[in-house]
Scaffold this motif. Structure first.
Motif, short mmCIF file in Angstrom:
data_model
loop_
_atom_site.label_atom_id
_atom_site.label_comp_id
_atom_site.label_asym_id
_atom_site.label_seq_id
_atom_site.Cartn_x
_atom_site.Cartn_y
_atom_site.Cartn_z
N LEU A 42 0.84 -1.20 0.00
CA LEU A 42 0.00 0.00 0.00
C LEU A 42 0.87 1.24 0.00
O LEU A 42 1.92 1.27 0.64
CB LEU A 42 -0.88 0.03 1.26
N THR A 45 -1.14 7.02 1.09
CA THR A 45 -2.54 7.44 1.02
C THR A 45 -3.47 6.26 1.24
O THR A 45 -4.46 6.35 1.99
CB THR A 45 -2.84 8.08 -0.35
N GLU A 46 -3.18 5.12 0.63
CA GLU A 46 -4.00 3.92 0.81
C GLU A 46 -3.95 3.43 2.25
O GLU A 46 -4.99 3.02 2.81
CB GLU A 46 -3.53 2.81 -0.14
N THR A 47 -2.78 3.47 2.85
CA THR A 47 -2.64 3.06 4.26
C THR A 47 -3.49 3.96 5.15
O THR A 47 -4.21 3.47 6.03
CB THR A 47 -1.17 3.11 4.70
N GLU A 49 -6.14 5.71 4.28
CA GLU A 49 -7.55 5.47 3.99
C GLU A 49 -8.05 4.18 4.67
O GLU A 49 -9.11 4.16 5.28
CB GLU A 49 -7.76 5.40 2.48
N LEU A 50 -7.26 3.12 4.55
CA LEU A 50 -7.65 1.86 5.19
C LEU A 50 -7.63 1.97 6.71
O LEU A 50 -8.51 1.44 7.39
CB LEU A 50 -6.73 0.72 4.75
N ARG A 146 -5.13 -5.26 -6.29
CA ARG A 146 -5.80 -4.00 -5.95
C ARG A 146 -6.25 -4.09 -4.48
O ARG A 146 -7.43 -4.31 -4.19
CB ARG A 146 -6.97 -3.74 -6.91
N LEU A 148 -6.45 -2.00 -1.85
CA LEU A 148 -7.36 -1.05 -1.22
C LEU A 148 -8.82 -1.41 -1.53
O LEU A 148 -9.65 -1.50 -0.63
CB LEU A 148 -7.06 0.38 -1.68
N ASP A 149 -9.13 -1.64 -2.78
CA ASP A 149 -10.51 -1.98 -3.17
C ASP A 149 -10.95 -3.31 -2.59
O ASP A 149 -12.06 -3.46 -2.08
CB ASP A 149 -10.65 -1.99 -4.70
N THR A 152 -11.32 -3.04 1.29
CA THR A 152 -12.51 -2.26 1.64
C THR A 152 -13.76 -3.12 1.51
O THR A 152 -14.60 -3.16 2.42
CB THR A 152 -12.61 -1.01 0.75
#
Length: 183
Positions: A42, A45-47, A49-50, A146, A148-149, A152
């Motif tokens: 990740l 930004t992804e880290t 967000e998660l 992918r 993050l997706d 989520t």
């Protein structure tokens, strides 16, 4: 007199600064505990967000949510959930859901698995675990890298399963409720 006021102002400022630092350090440390990504799957930004998602879900629903990533140089080995629990964070005595994603470099393949602990272990049946892991929005995204997706979707479905609103239990409750006239 001016020196005394100046000293008091500086002392008060330092005390306030220390208070702010003491209050924010535990919060930021707790936030980063939810996402363990030593493999750098990740970006920052992804880290973030998660982490925000997992903090929100954990707080709102009373079950701890965690993600761990690993790199495997050789053939995939299914020990990473135990490794996370014993070496990174002891969550075995909590109500928790753990998603472990492993990238095996040898075959350029992503593997993933779900671990449940405490009440989550009894609330989410093995059929619901299969249901969650096999959903297109989870499977396709995680297998395709992918993260993050996929994560989520995984955590959203896990919360629904924890609350009895997904998979096998949900498929049984709806028809029974309709027959009984509850819906």
């Amino acid at each position: 007199m001016k020196t005394s006021v100046l000293k008091k102002g500086i002392a008060l400022s330092l005390i306030l600064l220390c208070l702010v630092a003491c209050l924010t350090l535990p919060l930021s440390a707790a936030e980063t505990d939810r996402v363990y990504d030593p493999s750098d799957m990740l970006n920052t930004t992804e880290t973030a967000e998660l982490t925000a998602l997992l903090n929100r879900l954990s707080t709102e629903h009373g079950v701890e949510m965690y993600l761990a990533t690993y790199l495997a140089d050789g053939p995939y080995d299914d020990f990473y959930g135990d490794d996370y629990c014993h070496r990174v964070k002891d969550i075995e005595d909590t109500d928790a859901v753990l998603l472990v994603v492993t990238y095996e470099r040898l075959n350029d393949t992503y593997y993933y698995d779900m671990y449940t602990y405490g009440r989550a272990d009894s609330a989410i049946s093995s059929k619901e675990v299969d249901y969650i892991l096999d959903r297109d929005e989870v499977y396709d995204n995680l297998k395709g890298g992918r993260l993050l997706d996929g994560a989520t979707a995984f955590f959203d479905l896990s919360i629904k399963a924890y609350e009895g609103r997904v998979g096998v239990s949900y498929a049984v409750i709806i028809p029974v409720a309709a027959v009984l006239g509850v819906l």
